[in-house]
Design a protein around this motif. Structure first.
Motif, short mmCIF file in Angstrom:
data_model
loop_
_atom_site.label_atom_id
_atom_site.label_comp_id
_atom_site.label_asym_id
_atom_site.label_seq_id
_atom_site.Cartn_x
_atom_site.Cartn_y
_atom_site.Cartn_z
N SER A 221 -40.07 -8.12 -19.10
CA SER A 221 -39.28 -7.24 -19.41
C SER A 221 -39.28 -6.26 -19.88
O SER A 221 -39.17 -6.08 -21.53
CB SER A 221 -37.56 -7.45 -19.82
OG SER A 221 -36.62 -6.92 -19.52
N SER A 244 -32.82 -5.00 -17.07
CA SER A 244 -33.46 -5.77 -17.35
C SER A 244 -35.47 -4.52 -17.26
O SER A 244 -34.77 -4.29 -14.83
CB SER A 244 -34.12 -6.38 -17.01
OG SER A 244 -35.21 -7.58 -17.16
N VAL A 246 -38.51 -5.03 -15.03
CA VAL A 246 -39.16 -6.64 -14.71
C VAL A 246 -40.47 -5.38 -14.37
O VAL A 246 -40.78 -4.49 -13.27
CB VAL A 246 -38.74 -7.25 -14.06
CG1 VAL A 246 -39.52 -8.37 -14.40
CG2 VAL A 246 -37.46 -7.43 -14.64
#
Length: 418
Positions: A221, A244, A246
């Protein structure tokens, strides 16, 4: 009349902006060499013992050698070029005859950025069998692309790879032309050896998933600074990119700037804050836990911030934002992330100057703090009371790394707005 900070920043950054404007003024010799990696103007310091003048020359990097073109002045022949390639001459688009002069073989060379006291945007090239050259680029962008291109060619030669024009055109390093699609190689989303080493270092220092403890995590992340297993990374994606961001450490081309938060924070430091007070009834999942259990834990941890330690006294409005300001002044990246975890507003304009945290980080010249703030939603295009962007303040602070990073981000903002 006294110049405003905005005007001072623009004047101080004139070389960088001039490089862009010169593309429409100077005739570019696009086809001097068919296999060139990068071409463009650089200033070269002469080697005279008494007078050391600067001369503007067209330089060509072809993957194995760096050379420049000089007018074929009568009385100076190919002997000065240091090598024979047939006629040894190149005809430019303007019809003049040029002689190419060898600077160095890249395999036997090293590149050093100039230090304090040297001319701005300059660098030096040292060769094992030739004298050193001091060169000056026309701005921070050109400095970054030239040094990165030369270092990449050195790396390719050491790895036994052959550079060619087609390969490097895909990298956006084939010429001196600047477009919105071409960014400094140190900041582009392509993995250099340094970037690959950064990703490898990240996996070594974080051998287990931050949320379930699974071994050999290969996802990260970017804004939270944690390394994850594939199942937890899928749950993070479901939280949304505002929570987040990712990416895969294996499949995605990440550069070191992308990984700043994870490299500085990592699982241990992030969990020390985000899991400081796990309340009764909650148990951290393990690799064999069901997806529902992991999802509930991740939502409570990152969305609701349910495991953060509560302050002993109720916070007043603005307390967390003041804490972020203090962390920026100390350039404490862990404390910056702690403030963000506790809900600091990264776009809040405070004080008479109406500066955001990103303005302050840029004024301090902290590239890493700028990257952390931008990855967590800071807007690089916001103006303060003096109508300065964070980039303007980085220019005034003489921080080339911060200038390069924010230039790249501003290019992306402008491109997305088109």
């Amino acid at each position: 009349a006294q110049s405003s900070p905005r005007m001072l920043a623009q004047e101080k950054n004139v070389c960088w902006s001039l490089a862009r404007r010169m593309n429409g003024i100077y005739t570019k010799r696009d086809h001097c060499y068919s296999n060139s990696v990068k071409e463009g103007y650089l200033f070269k310091r002469s080697s005279g013992k008494v007078l050391q003048n600067w001369h503007r020359r067209w330089f060509v990097l072809d993957g194995t050698q760096l050379c420049y073109l000089r007018p074929n002045i009568k009385g100076k022949d190919e002997k000065e070029a240091g090598f024979d390639d047939g006629e040894g001459k190149v005809v430019g688009n303007d019809g003049n005859m040029f002689v190419k002069v060898l600077v160095c073989d890249v395999l036997l060379s090293t590149v050093r950025n100039s230090g304090p006291g040297d001319p701005p945007y300059s660098f030096e090239i040292y060769s094992a069998n030739r004298r050193s050259y001091q060169l000056q680029a026309e701005g921070p962008y050109e400095l970054a692309t030239w040094t990165a291109s030369i270092r990449q060619c050195i790396s390719d030669q050491l790895c036994g790879q052959t550079s060619n024009a087609k390969k490097n055109k895909n990298r956006g390093l084939d010429s001196g032309k600047i477009t919105n699609e071409k960014f400094p190689a140190t900041l582009k989303r392509e993995s250099s050896i340094e970037d690959i080493n950064a990703a490898s270092s990240l996996t070594r220092s974080n051998p287990n998933c931050a949320d379930c403890g699974a071994k050999f995590p290969e996802w990260v992340s970017l804004n939270l600074g944690v390394v994850l297993c594939i199942e937890c990374s899928g749950i993070h994606r479901g939280l949304g990119t505002h929570v987040s961001k990712v990416r895969s450490l294996v499949l995605d081309a990440l550069n070191k700037q992308d990984l700043y938060v994870a490299l500085e924070i990592g699982n241990e430091k992030a969990n020390k804050v985000l899991e400081e007070t796990v309340q009764a009834g909650w148990t951290k999942p393990n690799p064999s836990s069901s997806r529902d259990v992991k999802e509930a834990w991740i939502q409570a941890k990152y969305i609701w911030k349910g495991f953060l330690k509560l302050p002993e006294k109720p916070l007043k409005p603005g307390d967390v934002d003041e804490f972020l300001d203090e962390a920026l002044e100390d350039d404490d990246l862990v404390e910056i992330m702690t403030a963000i975890f506790h809900g600091a507003n990264v776009n809040l304009q405070r004080g008479p100057g109406k500066r955001t945290p990103l303005h302050k980080a840029a004024a301090f010249g902290s590239e890493k703090a700028c990257a952390i703030l931008v990855l967590n939603g800071a807007d690089p295009s916001k103006l303060d009371a003096d109508e300065c962007t964070p980039l303007d303040l980085a220019v005034l602070a003489d921080s080339l790394p911060a200038v390069e990073y924010l230039t790249w981000k501003m290019e992306r903002v402008n491109k997305d707005a088109e």
